[in-house]
Design a protein around this motif. Sequence first.
Motif, PDB file in Angstrom:
ATOM      1  N   TYR A 179      52.370 -92.937 -23.830  1.00 52.54           N
ATOM      2  CA  TYR A 179      53.414 -92.118 -24.439  1.00 52.54           C
ATOM      3  C   TYR A 179      52.834 -91.194 -25.499  1.00 52.54           C
ATOM      4  O   TYR A 179      53.137 -89.997 -25.521  1.00 52.54           O
ATOM      5  N   PHE A 180      51.991 -91.731 -26.391  1.00 51.06           N
ATOM      6  CA  PHE A 180      51.435 -90.905 -27.465  1.00 51.06           C
ATOM      7  C   PHE A 180      50.498 -89.827 -26.918  1.00 51.06           C
ATOM      8  O   PHE A 180      50.422 -88.733 -27.476  1.00 51.06           O
ATOM      9  N   LEU A 214      52.788 -87.164 -25.849  1.00 48.48           N
ATOM     10  CA  LEU A 214      53.337 -86.465 -27.019  1.00 48.48           C
ATOM     11  C   LEU A 214      52.314 -85.473 -27.595  1.00 48.48           C
ATOM     12  O   LEU A 214      52.639 -84.323 -27.875  1.00 48.48           O
ATOM     13  N   CYS A 243      58.268 -84.041 -32.380  1.00 46.68           N
ATOM     14  CA  CYS A 243      58.591 -85.405 -32.839  1.00 46.68           C
ATOM     15  C   CYS A 243      60.112 -85.607 -32.906  1.00 46.68           C
ATOM     16  O   CYS A 243      60.602 -86.727 -32.831  1.00 46.68           O
ATOM     17  N   LEU A 244      60.819 -84.501 -33.027  1.00 44.69           N
ATOM     18  CA  LEU A 244      62.276 -84.579 -33.059  1.00 44.69           C
ATOM     19  C   LEU A 244      62.850 -84.797 -31.661  1.00 44.69           C
ATOM     20  O   LEU A 244      63.756 -85.617 -31.465  1.00 44.69           O
ATOM     21  N   PRO A 254      60.556 -88.091 -28.453  1.00 45.34           N
ATOM     22  CA  PRO A 254      60.885 -89.531 -28.331  1.00 45.34           C
ATOM     23  C   PRO A 254      62.270 -89.779 -27.738  1.00 45.34           C
ATOM     24  O   PRO A 254      62.452 -90.687 -26.932  1.00 45.34           O
ATOM     25  N   PHE A 277      62.126 -89.019 -24.062  1.00 42.35           N
ATOM     26  CA  PHE A 277      61.384 -90.094 -23.383  1.00 42.35           C
ATOM     27  C   PHE A 277      62.263 -91.335 -23.209  1.00 42.35           C
ATOM     28  O   PHE A 277      62.302 -91.951 -22.147  1.00 42.35           O
ATOM     29  N   TYR A 318      64.983 -90.631 -20.612  1.00 46.44           N
ATOM     30  CA  TYR A 318      64.422 -90.492 -19.269  1.00 46.44           C
ATOM     31  C   TYR A 318      64.027 -91.862 -18.707  1.00 46.44           C
ATOM     32  O   TYR A 318      64.355 -92.178 -17.565  1.00 46.44           O
TER      33      TYR A 318
END
Lengths: 220, 110
Positions: B4-5, B8, B39-40, B43, B46, B49
């Motif tokens: 995930y990161f 991002l 960052c807004l 997440p 994600f 989804y």
Amino acid sequence: MNNLIIAILLLFVLGSAVKADLLPEGKKKISYSFEVTNLDSFPGYTFIAYPVNNSNGVPMIFGSVLSSGKSIGLSCKFGVPVIYAVKNEDFDAARFDSLNLISDDKAREDQLKSFVNSGKFIPSLKVVCSSFADRDAKYQYVQEMFRIESIDTDTVIIKSTKTLYKDSQKNIIDAKDSRSGVKDDIVSPSEKYSSYLLILIPVLALIAIVSIVLIRKMKK
Amino acid sequence: MQVYFTALLLTIAVEFVVYYIFIRSKPFKLFLYSCIINCLTHPVAFYFYSEYSLTYDLNNNFNIYFLIIEIVVFLAEIFPLKILLKVNLQKAVMIALIANLITALLSFIF
């Protein structure tokens, strides 16, 4: 030379046939296991699963005594395991264990079959499973949870309560409640931790935007 | 979570490049704004989804949720972009559209 070409062609044709048998088109192999809960509510009974085969090659049939927290993996091939209940006094645990130790696969299968058929086993649920999922599916492991609801003299009621879908790291990525069909609230520790981050990060970003706007106004 | 990161960071980097192409100044500030804006939205996108694609589409065929979430993210980024980059609404819409189009296309590759 012609024979060689024919042999190579045959190899390709038969090879693809064998491959097709192993993995259906558009599917991937996953691992399946099941666990039976609420065993402790019936201390007078022993629960077994038979026939259990976890081999993807030659069938290797065993019988398994079920216990709390014990998950049984299946290859989902060569027979459907049935969960049986038997009164403790009618179950010869030592004999059952010794039959499972027989090295010859055919002899072990035959003797376990005879042991179960001749005993006072009460048959219940058949564990029907599949070891394939769509190739793009995010899960790699499926674990089904069953619960023993009740036992009468000749009837055992076992119900599927939950199906857990796990990724390759064995993190639970989805959990289905079999009774309501809705997503359950079960999450693995890492999932729980990450869900906090998914809330915290946007909140911090929102604070940052508001701060930037306020700082700009103050500078004016 | 590591995956995930990575996603991002990749999104932040790609959107920063798009912002820079449009604004052409103050790259550090633009990178910071890219971090804040993503960052807004990232997440939340994600979370929704994964939630919808897993709950309602275990066969994981391409589903409509991806499209809906991408549109919501595009709309949600317009106003933060307008405020932070100090651009007009038209330009903010254009930046958000191109940035999200590229990152959405990249998600098919990675």
